[in-house]
Design a protein around this motif. Structure first.
Motif, PDB file in Angstrom:
ATOM      1  N   HIS A 108       0.849  -1.200   0.000  1.00 25.48           N
ATOM      2  CA  HIS A 108       0.000   0.000   0.000  1.00 25.48           C
ATOM      3  C   HIS A 108       0.880   1.244   0.000  1.00 25.48           C
ATOM      4  CE1 HIS A 108      -3.052   2.910   1.283  1.00 25.48           C
ATOM      5  NE2 HIS A 108      -3.957   2.008   0.956  1.00 25.48           N
ATOM      6  N   ASP A 186      -6.830   2.405  -5.583  1.00 25.17           N
ATOM      7  CA  ASP A 186      -7.187   1.817  -4.294  1.00 25.17           C
ATOM      8  C   ASP A 186      -6.856   0.319  -4.282  1.00 25.17           C
ATOM      9  OD1 ASP A 186      -8.217   1.293  -1.842  1.00 25.17           O
ATOM     10  OD2 ASP A 186     -10.307   1.681  -2.358  1.00 25.17           O
ATOM     11  N   GLN A 187      -6.129  -0.113  -3.274  1.00 23.96           N
ATOM     12  CA  GLN A 187      -5.745  -1.519  -3.158  1.00 23.96           C
ATOM     13  C   GLN A 187      -6.922  -2.403  -2.749  1.00 23.96           C
ATOM     14  OE1 GLN A 187      -3.554  -2.635   0.390  1.00 23.96           O
ATOM     15  NE2 GLN A 187      -2.026  -3.726  -0.823  1.00 23.96           N
ATOM     16  N   GLU A 188      -7.910  -1.849  -2.084  1.00 21.35           N
ATOM     17  CA  GLU A 188      -8.963  -2.644  -1.460  1.00 21.35           C
ATOM     18  C   GLU A 188      -9.837  -3.342  -2.497  1.00 21.35           C
ATOM     19  OE1 GLU A 188     -12.339  -2.117   2.081  1.00 21.35           O
ATOM     20  OE2 GLU A 188     -11.357  -0.364   1.188  1.00 21.35           O
ATOM     21  N   ARG A 362      -6.416   1.690   5.668  1.00 14.32           N
ATOM     22  CA  ARG A 362      -5.925   0.808   4.608  1.00 14.32           C
ATOM     23  C   ARG A 362      -6.292  -0.623   4.976  1.00 14.32           C
ATOM     24  NH1 ARG A 362       0.470   1.481   6.075  1.00 14.32           N
ATOM     25  NH2 ARG A 362      -0.334   3.264   7.232  1.00 14.32           N
TER      26      ARG A 362
END
Length: 539
Positions: A108, A186-188, A362
């Motif tokens: 992240h 966005d990593q999510e 995060r």
């Protein structure tokens, strides 16, 4: 210790790189781009060109096997029912990038900003991103987040298992967004991983960087050679004593720098064997302290992982037995002729990054969805078909250490991650396990979900905790044991130079001050890219 071996000009180079893993391959290739310097890379394992390494599905054999793997174990872990956990590490050119699941993630952006907040200002995300772009050749093409001309091949998996699509529908039904790129914005979310492959074959760090450079006359690569101890002259690192096979020790001399790239377990081991480390520990083993550096081997962090698994009637899954073996055999012509089909699968085809609480800034949980049954790092095989879902806690608070077992260089290091020694990690991992199992319990997966392998479907928290202590294992992301920092106790500075010794650097995952939120291979290569640039500029 002092070894009475006479240096030979035949073995004199400008840069001596010890360890041909992910970082060492990058450094040897980049430094040898300068035709005016000589580079020598020493690797304890083999050449990294085995079919088991190159064929993606071969990871099922390299992780539990011995030919390409150090097969380390931890000390008994009190919070895991006193079990010794398995610690596979790649042995051979490419290191762990030659045996891993090839998943390409960067972590992240806030991970790197956290490093910057500790005084490592050259590692904030806005400065790291261009190096990630330079590192990769992404099949999807160039963009503001990706490169298309770097050494590392990054591809979409060439085989789309329909079971993965069903898993994605279940995740969407559970309220999670589908994410097609964990390395942009966005990593999510949940989605397919991109993998370090090129044309259906594994793209290890050796294949990406080293093999194309090995035709250079100024680069020498010696495999099956073990570094016993670093050599010093007048307080400066000047080389190392190396044993090739069962032969005699030879001293190799470095005119400019020695660069240790042996990984989170063996880099601190080599430093301590050479008298750089906690003075008390070294003296107890009869090793003269050259530099009293108490944090060498400290700060060990790793991702602890729990696997849930179910048997399944789906014919699309990979399994052991007549059906599974027949399916792979039938796919062989497609792989050999076109480099396509299930043999190009990394097995862990999908996953995601989730928050255990919506208040978090995060994700703190990572999932890996496997189109096969997984048990004890594939060291225990189960007849038939099934699927597995891993959950790991991304930002562990527990800290462990690496020490010398004895003063013999060929003895494995003592590894104690101290898993779950901080009770917050158990709470986070439990939350992640429950989130992962909630997805599998969705109706979208009901037709594929057979008998659970290890624990009943609707187990209570107490039963899940008991199962975590009985079954949780590493997912192979150890870092931190030669911590980088600006404080006095840090092992290396912000240019990876070992404090207290001139002419010596450590460049690999051991320098990471904190664990990044994802798989660690790509970030390790990028750290090596930056190190090579600084070294060539004389910084």
């Amino acid at each position: 210790m002092t070894r009475s071996v006479t240096p030979s000009t035949e073995h004199e180079v400008d840069y001596l790189v010890i360890g041909g893993g992910s970082a060492g391959c990058v450094l040897a290739a980049r430094l040898s781009e300068d035709p005016n310097c000589r580079v020598l890379l020493i690797e304890a394992g083999g050449g990294g060109r085995s079919p088991l390494v190159q064929v993606p599905l071969g990871a099922a054999a390299t992780v539990p096997g011995y030919a390409h793997n150090w097969n380390f174990s931890t000390t008994p872990q009190p919070h895991l029912n006193h079990r010794q956990t398995f610690q596979p590490r790649g042995r051979g050119l490419g290191g762990s990038s030659a045996i891993n699941a090839m998943i390409y993630t960067r972590g992240h952006p806030k991970d790197y900003d956290d490093w910057a907040s500790q005084g490592l200002t050259d590692f904030r995300w806005e400065q790291m991103l261009p190096w990630f772009i330079r590192n990769e050749s992404n099949q999807r093409g160039a963009s503001d987040a990706h490169g298309d001309s770097g050494p590392l091949g990054v591809d979409d998996i060439r085989y789309h298992n329909p079971v993965v699509e069903t898993f994605h529908r279940a995740a969407a039904g559970a309220g999670y967004r589908l994410n097609s790129d964990f390395n942009q914005d966005d990593q999510e979310g949940v989605g397919r991983y991109q993998v370090t492959q090129r044309n259906g074959l594994r793209c290890s760090a050796a294949r990406a960087y080293l093999f194309p450079a090995m035709s250079r006359s100024n680069l020498t690569v010696i495999t099956n050679s073990h570094a016993f101890e670093l050599a010093f002259d007048a307080g400066r690192a000047s080389g190392a004593w190396i044993q090739t096979g069962n032969g005699p020790l030879r001293r190799f001399t470095a005119r400019r720098e020695v660069i240790v790239c042996a990984g989170a377990f063996q880099s601190p081991q080599l430093l301590m064997l050479s008298g750089i480390g906690p003075g008390e520990h070294l003296q107890a083993l009869g090793i003269e302290t050259r530099v009293n550096s108490p944090d060498v081997g400290q700060n060990l962090q790793d991702h602890l992982d729990y696997i849930s698994a179910w048997r399944s009637p789906s014919p699309h899954l990979i399994g052991y037995g007549l059906t599974g073996i027949g399916r792979v055999a039938a796919a062989l012509p497609n792989f050999l002729l076109r480099r396509r089909g299930i043999i190009t699968s990394n097995v862990a085809e999908s996953g995601g990054f989730l928050k255990s609480s919506p208040d978090l800034g995060r994700p703190d949980i990572q999932l890996h969805f496997l189109v096969a049954l997984a048990d004890d790092h594939n060291r225990k095989l189960h007849y038939g078909q099934g699927f597995s879902l891993h959950a790991c806690a991304l930002n562990p608070h527990s800290r462990g250490f690496v020490r010398l077992t004895d003063r013999h260089p060929l003895t494995p290091p003592l590894i104690n991650p101290r898993y779950l020694s901080d009770e917050r990690d158990l709470a986070t991992l439990l939350a992640g396990v429950k989130l992962s199992r909630d997805i599998v319990m969705r109706p979208e997966l009901s037709a594929l979900r057979g008998k659970p392998m290890y624990i009943e479907d609707h187990a209570c928290d107490a039963a899940l905790i008991e199962s975590i202590r009985a079954r949780a294992e590493s997912i192979y992301h150890p870092v931190g044991t030669c911590r980088m920092g600006i404080d006095d106790r840090a092992v290396v500075d912000a240019r990876f130079r070992v404090k207290g010794v001139a002419g010596l650097r450590v460049v690999d995952a051991s320098v990471m001050p904190t664990l990044i939120s994802g798989n660690t291979n790509a970030p390790t290569q990028v750290l090596a890219e930056r190190a090579a640039d600084w070294i060539r500029r004389g910084e």
